[in-house]
Every structure is written in C-alpha cells, then in structure tokens.
Design a protein around this motif. Structure first.
Motif, PDB file in Angstrom:
ATOM      1  N   UNK A   1      38.587  36.257  49.594  1.00 49.04           N
ATOM      2  CA  UNK A   1      37.371  36.095  48.148  1.00 49.04           C
ATOM      3  C   UNK A   1      37.948  35.852  47.352  1.00 49.04           C
ATOM      4  N   UNK A   2      37.246  35.565  45.711  1.00 47.40           N
ATOM      5  CA  UNK A   2      37.544  35.514  44.285  1.00 47.40           C
ATOM      6  C   UNK A   2      36.772  36.308  43.718  1.00 47.40           C
ATOM      7  N   UNK A   3      37.731  37.543  42.458  1.00 45.09           N
ATOM      8  CA  UNK A   3      36.240  37.163  41.644  1.00 45.09           C
ATOM      9  C   UNK A   3      35.376  38.437  41.640  1.00 45.09           C
TER      10      UNK A   3
ATOM     11  N   UNK B   1      33.524  30.475  44.979  1.00 47.75           N
ATOM     12  CA  UNK B   1      33.164  30.841  45.252  1.00 47.75           C
ATOM     13  C   UNK B   1      32.113  31.111  46.257  1.00 47.75           C
TER      14      UNK B   1
END
Lengths: 334, 290
Positions: free
Chosen positions: B287-289, B116
């Motif tokens: 992107x992540x989470x 991230x």
C-alpha cells in the motif's frame, strides 16, 4: 458479549532501503505498527488518532484485509481479514478519505447501483438505505453529476453512502473530514452521529480533527510510533495530560492593572482556572481552564463586574495534546 | 442487542448470495456490471474512444505489414514461404490481441498501486484480478480481435489447409491457448509492481516483445534465443508448432508433429504459475501513504 474487533500484538514491518553513498543502499526494517492490543465491542464509536506516520492507516488497512500483518493476530467480525477478505468485505464498510469507491466518469447514482451488484444487496434493502442517506446527506442535488465533477464535500458524502449501502456491521473511516469545508464537515459528522446513535454499527475513525472526536467518539485510542499510548475517553486524555481550554474575553474597559488586581476584581478565581495573559491595554484577558472547570461560571463572573465586548472559548488542540503525550513518552514518563 | 440483528441480516444475505452463486451467471454478475460501467465511462469520451479503436487496428495491421515487407526482400524466411509465415503471424497476432483486450490493462497495475486505488478494490467482496480486469478492460481494442479473426481466415485460405475435425478444433483452440499464455505473461510481469512500484516498462519486454518474437518462424532465431524464449517461455507453442501441425509439416528443429497440441497444457501451466505469482504478490502488497 463478544468483541467485534480484536487485535493482539498486531505488527506491521516495512523494509525501506536508503541511499548510502553513490551505489550502496542500506535496507532497514521499520515497524509501522509495533504490537497493538485493541478490543472493540459492537456498537462502540472509537476515534483512532496519532501524529502523521504513527501507524493509524496501517492498522486500519490490516483490519480491512488490505495489508497482511507481519505479526500478531487480528479478527474483525470473527473473521481473519486477509485470509477471509471477501467474506469480511460484506460486513464492513470502508471510507478512505484519500481513495474512492466511486466510478469517476459516471453519475453518482450509477456507482450506487453498481455497488448494489458488487455487494449483492436485495433491491428493496438497497433502495431503503439509499433513501435514508439521500435525505440525511442531501444527495439529491448532485446524484446525477459525474463523480469527477463533484466537490470534495459532495464526493465524501457519496463515499460514506457507498460504504453504508450494504449495512455493514463495522464502518472504518480513514480521515473522513480531511480537506472539507465547515458545512460539509458538519454534515458528515451529523450523519455519522446518527448512524452511531442507532447502535447497530461499530464506528472506527481516524482523524486529525478534535471536533470529529468530540462530536462522535466516546472512546479515544491514541497511537504513536506504532504503540497505543492512550485508550480511554477524551476527558480522561485531557485530565491525564492537563490540557486546558482557554477562555478569551474582550472588555469595554480594563478592570485592573495587573493579574492580581484583576483576580481580586473578579472576587478570586475558581479552582482549575488561571489567568494566563492580560493584554497591555488591559482589555483582553485569557484564562486557562482545567478539565471540569466551569467556563459558564467564569464568564458570568466576568460579566458581573465588567461589560463584555467579545468572548471565545478555545478548545485544546488535538495535535497539541498528542504532541505533549509524545514528548512525555520519549521523556520516559508513562 | 442490535448487533445480533445486524449479524443475522448479514448471515441471511450471505446465505442468499451463496445460493444465488450456485448458478454461474450470478457469480459473474458483479464483474459484468463493472465491465458495462467501464464501457459507458469510456464512451463518455467519444472521440478518444474512436481514435483509440482505429489506431489499435492500425497497429495490428502494421504487424502483418512487417511480414509482408520482409518477404519483399526475401522469398523464404527460416525455411518457410511467405504464406506459411503469414499464417503463423496471423495466429500470433490474434492470440495477442485477444489477451490484450482481456487482461492487457493489467499493465496499469503499478499506476493503480501508486494512486492507492488498489486499497479500494481490496475492500470489496470480489476477487482482485477479475476486478482489475473488468474495471479497465480496453473494449476499444475489440476491433483488433475482429481484425485478427479476419486475417487468420485469409491466411488459412492462402495455405490451403486440409480441413478435418482436428484442424477445425486446432484453429479454434490455438488462438485461445495462445491468448491464455500471453495473458499469463501479462499477469506475471505486472505482478512485479507489488515489489517494485517503479517497474516502468519492464513488462512490455515480455508481452510486446513476446508478440514480436512469435510473429516469425522459430527457425530464424539463434539457438540461445530459441532455448530461452521459444521453449523456456513457451512462445514457440503459440503459433509456430500449431501452424506446423495444421500444415502437416515436419519441424526442422526436431519436435514430433503433434507438438502443436502442447499449446494447451503449456498455457494451462503458465496460467497456474501466474495465479501463484499473483497471490504471492498480493500478500506482499505494501500500500501507499495514508
């Protein structure tokens, strides 16, 4: 006055592929943000909440230029976030609770110094802003410590300082109090409140903690499954979904055997107040209070007929409100 | 209201920034600072820094030892004597080391995406690629470049180059163009991570594979490999053709003797393509989470 953040029909779709059988995979499009309209005026403090996976972070990432929207439009400070990312970056500050702007292996103050060069802030402005944050957030004790050795609370105070050093017009905070202890939470909230009170910084924050919202935000935007389901004040939300505070009192001796007797002993209950639970020994009473009901008057009333041993007021839980709101939505009531 | 004031302050600082950016130094200042901080951070793990520096130099030496060992078995490789092949290896090795020091850390992109950290870089007022390069530049690999320069000097002595202005220009520009081509490949293969986070060692096949490929005269490879890697991906123009031009030797594969100069336009083309692929990749970043 022109809006500082404007989103119209903002969408973000993700394609996910799922296993279906041994080798076959099915690709499916999921709308993380599904047509959001939002107008935020300069100086507003907006709480942006919703259950996990509702699309909060995705919205923030589209507003800060991290993610390219799949549809709709968004402008922040009159700029298009992705196309004008670096220009916008000078005007906004971003704190992602789970990410860091700081240099892991360097003392905290080195990160601040680096950010001065990254944002090209004049030395005097930088020093003034840093001095202000230092006193309000108590940075002195750990400014010389490498970031990797800071506690989460210390690091978060560092992150917020880092995001403010270039005097952004908008500050985005994604779960700034997540995982913090009570003292750190209060320090962070108090500081954000003082930033907000000056009125020159617009604040948009996502959180799961109702206390953050109550302390900081006049306006609350609730999102679920990528849609805005509420946009108004916290009081409006509670009124709309009849969420109730609870007042729990422990008495030295019971004042009545059942609900009726107790209500009678109290001379009747005021409007919006209900007696929900009486413990078997009759010494613990739980009242539900609708928004607007006076907890002080209730407590005074109880105290006048019995001696109180303990008393607590329990605020309605945000997850509870959101969960109720979501259930209503899926049940088809707007 | 207050907001007007804050906007005016922003305008003013922006104006000052653009004025300052008139001089080149100002523009690169933030990256320089980030790079210096990165070196400081690396030095805070002192032992690890030196172990890496020494092992890195050993790896470069091993590349050349491989060529030496080969010539223990045979006296001619693909029609070239030891010293000529060694000269090619030296150019390839220096080109790769140079690219590796500067952009080699871009291999870490998939980890930066996964953790991230890329989100944090995207909200800064700086370009993404130079930021990625400067936050993670492997300065401990600088030793390899110095080693590469020294080896190229020795190799140039062995082949008895006829020194002229052209040769001098070429021996300086060739490793730079070669490094640019390798850098373009580093960036293009790393970009895959924007679509495919579990890209694993996918990039190494092209980067480290490319280095190993360029270590030998192109004449040792079969036609298929030559077409795909030597010409298609341009690897023949990193060391092989420039070496032929400097040595004044005709190409057994039939290209004219000025083919060595093609390294520069080919590197420029590759960098352009890498830039395009990179920008497309960033637009597809998911992107992540939270």
């Amino acid at each position: 006055m022109t809006a500082i953040i404007e989103a119209h029909g903002l969408r973000k779709d993700f394609t996910v592929s799922e296993k279906a059988g041994r080798l076959r995979r099915i690709r499916r499009t999921v709308a993380a943000v599904d047509g959001i309209d939002l107008v935020i005026e300069p100086g507003e403090m907006v709480g942006y909440i919703g259950p996990n996976g509702a699309g909060k972070s995705t919205t923030l990432k589209m507003m800060t230029g991290v993610l390219t929207p799949s549809g709709g439009s968004v402008t922040v400070c009159g700029l298009r976030p992705v196309a004008q990312r670096t220009r916008l970056a000078r005007r906004i500050g971003v704190v992602f609770g789970q990410r860091s702007q700081l240099w892991w292996d360097l003392p905290l103050r080195d990160s601040f110094d680096l950010l001065r060069h990254v944002y090209r802030v004049p030395a005097a402005d930088h020093a003034a802003r840093l001095a202000e944050c230092r006193s309000l957030l108590g940075l002195d004790e750990f400014e010389a410590t490498p970031v990797r050795q800071l506690s989460l609370g210390q690091r978060m105070r560092g992150e917020i300082t880092a995001a403010l050093l270039h005097r952004p017009a908008v500050l985005f905070l994604d779960e700034p109090t997540i995982g913090l202890d009570v003292v750190s939470k209060q320090a962070v909230r108090g500081f954000l409140a003082s930033i907000g009170a000056r009125g020159d910084t617009t604040l948009v924050l996502t959180t799961h903690d109702l206390a953050d919202i109550e302390r900081l935000c006049e306006r609350l935007v609730v999102i679920d499954h990528g849609h805005v389901v509420h946009d108004g004040t916290l009081a409006e939300l509670h009124a709309r979904y009849q969420s109730r505070r609870r007042v729990v009192v422990d008495l030295d001796a019971p004042i009545g055997a059942d609900h009726h007797a107790i209500a009678a002993a109290l001379g009747g209950l005021a409007d919006g107040v209900t007696l929900d639970v009486v413990s078997p020994d009759g010494q613990r009473l739980e009242f539900g209070l609708q928004d607007g009901a006076n907890a002080g008057a209730l407590v005074a009333c109880v105290a006048s007929v019995a001696s109180l041993r303990d008393l607590s007021v329990i605020e309605p839980d945000i997850e509870d409100v959101v969960a109720r709101l979501y259930q209503r939505r899926s049940a088809g009531c707007p | 209201m207050n907001i007007d004031w804050s906007c005016r302050v922003v305008e003013a600082t922006e104006l000052a920034a653009t004025r300052g950016a008139g001089t080149r130094g100002e523009r690169f200042r933030p990256y320089q600072r980030i790079l210096r901080a990165q070196v400081r951070a690396q030095l805070s793990y002192r032992t690890s820094f030196w172990i890496d520096a020494v092992s890195g130099m050993t790896f470069t030496a091993m590349d050349l030892v491989t060529v030496l060992v080969l010539f223990n078995v045979t006296s001619v490789l693909g029609g070239f004597a030891f010293r000529d092949a060694f000269f090619m290896s030296a150019i390839a090795s220096l080109s790769f080391s140079l690219a590796d020091v500067i952009v080699g850390s871009i291999e870490q992109l998939r980890l930066i995406i996964r953790s991230g950290q890329l989100d944090s870089l995207l909200v800064r007022p700086l370009s993404l690629l130079p930021q990625l390069v400067s936050i993670d530049m492997q300065t401990r690999r600088v030793g390899r470049v110095l080693e590469g320069v020294a080896v190229l000097g020795v190799a140039a002595g062995l082949v008895h180059l006829r020194w002229s202005a052209q040769t001098v220009a070429m021996i300086i520009l060739t490793p730079i163009a070669g490094a640019a081509l390798f850098a373009a490949i580093f960036v293009m293969t790393a970009t895959v991570a924007f679509w495919w986070i579990d890209s694993g060692e996918f990039g190494s096949g092209f980067t480290y594979g490319g280095r190993d490929f360029t270590n030998y005269p192109m004449t040792v490879y079969g036609q298929f490999f030559r077409r795909v890697f030597a010409i298609g991906l341009g690897f023949a123009f990193i060391a092989y053709y420039p070496a032929l031009t400097m040595l004044g030797r005709a190409d057994p594969l039939g290209l004219p003797d000025w083919a060595g100069w093609l390294s520069i336009p080919i590197a420029a083309l590759a960098c352009g393509a890498a830039g395009f692929v990179w920008r497309t990749g960033v637009r597809h970043y998911r992107s992540t989470g939270s």
